[in-house]
Scaffold this motif. Structure first.
Motif, PDB file in Angstrom:
ATOM      1  N   PHE A 133       0.815  -1.213   0.000  1.00 25.19           N
ATOM      2  CA  PHE A 133       0.000   0.000   0.000  1.00 25.19           C
ATOM      3  C   PHE A 133       0.849   1.263   0.000  1.00 25.19           C
ATOM      4  N   LEU A 161      -2.559  -8.568  -0.146  1.00 26.90           N
ATOM      5  CA  LEU A 161      -2.543  -7.109  -0.231  1.00 26.90           C
ATOM      6  C   LEU A 161      -1.792  -6.637  -1.470  1.00 26.90           C
ATOM      7  N   SER A 162      -0.822  -7.409  -1.911  1.00 26.69           N
ATOM      8  CA  SER A 162      -0.124  -7.068  -3.155  1.00 26.69           C
ATOM      9  C   SER A 162      -1.067  -7.166  -4.346  1.00 26.69           C
ATOM     10  N   SER A 195      -3.279  -4.204  -4.198  1.00 29.90           N
ATOM     11  CA  SER A 195      -2.555  -2.994  -4.618  1.00 29.90           C
ATOM     12  C   SER A 195      -2.398  -2.942  -6.132  1.00 29.90           C
TER      13      SER A 195
END
Length: 111
Positions: A17, A89-90, A93
């Motif tokens: 993030f 989360l990657s 993102s």
């Protein structure tokens, strides 16, 4: 657990993030410069592409590294959870960067 191998979890988890936030700032700053300075649209697209490609590569590298860490057999439960979280989360993102970049590239500047 060896202290040298312990991850810096908060910075590791926040890294996708952080890259996305820097990308967001760069893309919309470039868009503002294009409008304010009257740059031609192709120059804006090239500048945005030059900001996007390294950001995509950085987040993909973070995600692949986390995925590799999660799949390692000697990984503890806490580290495996953090690695899976970073990998997810990657992906989020990367999706956010696509949603940030696509409208800027499809719309004409300053409209």
């Amino acid at each position: 657990m060896n202290g040298a191998r312990r991850p810096r979890r908060l910075s590791w988890i926040a890294s996708p993030f952080l890259v996305w936030g820097l990308h967001f700032f760069a893309v919309y700053s470039l868009q503002g410069l294009v409008c304010g300075r009257g740059w031609p649209a192709p120059a804006a697209w090239i500048a945005i592409a030059l900001a996007t490609l390294p950001a995509f590569a950085a987040v993909a590298w973070i995600g692949l590294r986390a995925r590799r860490s999660a799949a390692a057999p000697d990984t503890g439960d806490g580290r495996r959870f953090a690695a899976r979280l970073v990998a997810m989360l990657s992906l989020l993102s990367l999706l956010a960067m696509a949603f940030t970049t696509i409208p800027v590239l499809l719309l004409q500047p300053c409209e």
